[in-house]
Design an enzyme around this catalytic site. Structure first.
Site, mmCIF file in Angstrom:
data_model
loop_
_atom_site.group_PDB
_atom_site.id
_atom_site.type_symbol
_atom_site.label_atom_id
_atom_site.label_comp_id
_atom_site.label_asym_id
_atom_site.label_seq_id
_atom_site.Cartn_x
_atom_site.Cartn_y
_atom_site.Cartn_z
ATOM 1 N N CYS A 129 0.809 -1.230 0.000
ATOM 2 C CA CYS A 129 0.000 0.000 0.000
ATOM 3 C C CYS A 129 0.841 1.278 0.000
ATOM 4 O O CYS A 129 0.562 2.224 -0.741
ATOM 5 C CB CYS A 129 -0.955 -0.012 1.188
ATOM 6 N N HIS A 249 -3.062 6.106 4.598
ATOM 7 C CA HIS A 249 -1.641 6.288 4.905
ATOM 8 C C HIS A 249 -1.207 7.678 4.436
ATOM 9 O O HIS A 249 -1.639 8.146 3.373
ATOM 10 C CB HIS A 249 -0.783 5.268 4.147
#
Ligand code: A2P
Length: 349
Positions: A129, A249
């Site tokens: 990710c 994130h």
């Protein structure tokens, strides 16, 4: 007619996003959706559009008649069942790290290296990710100005460690507010020896420690970036930090371009027209990306673009994206849609 799709890990954090995207947000023609998980979840009912689908245990036979299998149930599950799915004629898009560095397996971010899909032998790996959102923001800059070096620090949400880590943050936060003792059992790494509180804390460990005192997550960012960009000489490094956030994130990215004459406005201009990128960069009006605004969105948000004051041709930027969508389910589905457009995905007879 459309594709028969299986989601392996349908009850997990990424699995739930696969279900959402397949319901109403894919260009892919879908004939059927099969929800697979472990034995523990067999029989559980999950909503898909206006029907209830029953979750089944994953077995080799689960892949009979499946054209596309989306895996997000951990590396060992992919190791065991992805080859079974391929045997049954399915194309696998795998979210785990198991096959990522296999030279035979394309590691793909559709905005960056869709051409690598042509070399697939049934399995395509979805990158880590943190790597995905970083390369989505860097590739357009690299295309225009070249790239010598990248130094990234991450601020990663707990959902990257799965549903049990989300539950742990929520429970700990409640316990701290209630002045109760916390009992960490999952984070930073469920399989490691020690566990630490994440609520109201940060942990500079994502995955286990490996060579040179880098964590596995940090090595992933280094090795995967080089593979995706097909540049083994790229200087790239990362420090990965878990923060008490559920979704999205964030990353500070320092990079040095080959063309040292680029200005911050040049970088901003390139990113404004880049696929999958939204520039949110207006310091005068306090505009910059935030995890809570990125949640639920497919784009990668970039802001705080500015020159490094000491090094000509070096810049800083802040990159935020939903780790469960662009970092996982959406990138995987975008891979499948790209395969479909390239005529590399087929409905079996
Ligand atoms: P289950 O709910 O049955 O345990 P997360 O990343 O959120 O932790 O989710 C992991 C996903 O992987 C879940 O859907 C989980 O299903 C699934 N899973 C875990 N172990 C297996 C297994 N041995 N076979 C198939 N699916 C598994």
């Amino acid at each position: 007619s459309g594709y028969n799709v299986a989601i392996v890990g349908a009850t997990g954090a990424v699995g739930s996003r696969f279900i959402q995207l397949l319901e109403y947000e894919t260009k892919l023609p879908i004939n059927s959706v099969k929800l697979l998980a472990s034995k523990r979840s067999a029989g559980k009912q999950l909503k898909f559009k206006d029907q209830m689908l029953t979750v089944e245990e994953t077995t080799p036979d689960s892949f009979e008649g499946v054209d596309l299998a989306l895996f997000s149930a951990g590396g060992s599950v992919s190791a065991k069942f992805a080859p079974e799915a391929v045997k049954h004629g399915a194309v696998v898009v795998d979210n785990t790290s198991h096959f990522r560095m296999d030279p035979e397996v394309p590691l793909v971010v559709p905005e960056v290296n869709p051409q690598a899909l042509k070399r697939h032998h049934g399995i395509i790996a979805n990158p880590n990710c943190s790597t995905i959102q970083m390369v989505v923001a860097l590739e357009p800059v690299r295309q225009k100005f070249g790239l010598d070096q990248v130094i990234c620090s991450t601020y990663q949400a707990v959902s990257g460690a799965g549903q049990s880590a989300i539950n742990e943050l929520m429970t700990e936060a409640q316990q701290v507010l209630n002045h109760e003792p916390v009992e960490p059992k999952i984070l930073p790494v469920s399989g490691d020896e020690k566990h630490y509180q994440i609520a109201f804390n940060t942990l500079a460990q994502i995955d286990v420690f490996e060579d040179e005192d880098y964590t596995h997550e940090e090595w992933k960012m280094i090795n995967e970036t080089r593979k995706i960009m097909e540049d083994n000489d790229l200087k790239v490094t990362a420090t990965c930090v878990r923060v008490p956030i559920v979704v999205s994130h964030s990353e500070t990215v320092y990079f040095t371009t080959t063309d040292r004459s680029a200005t911050p406005d040049d970088i901003r201009a390139v990113l404004k027209t880049a696929p999958g990128v939204v520039v949110e960069d207006d310091p005068k009006h306090q505009v910059y990306p935030q995890p809570i605004n990125a949640e639920g969105k497919k784009d990668t948000f970039v802001g705080r673009i500015r020159r490094d004051m000491d090094n000509q041709g070096s810049f800083h930027m802040y990159v935020v994206s939903d780790n469960l969508l662009k970092g996982a389910a959406w990138n995987s589905l975008e891979i499948a849609e790209t395969l479909h457009e390239m005529n590399l995905l087929h409905v079996q007879d």
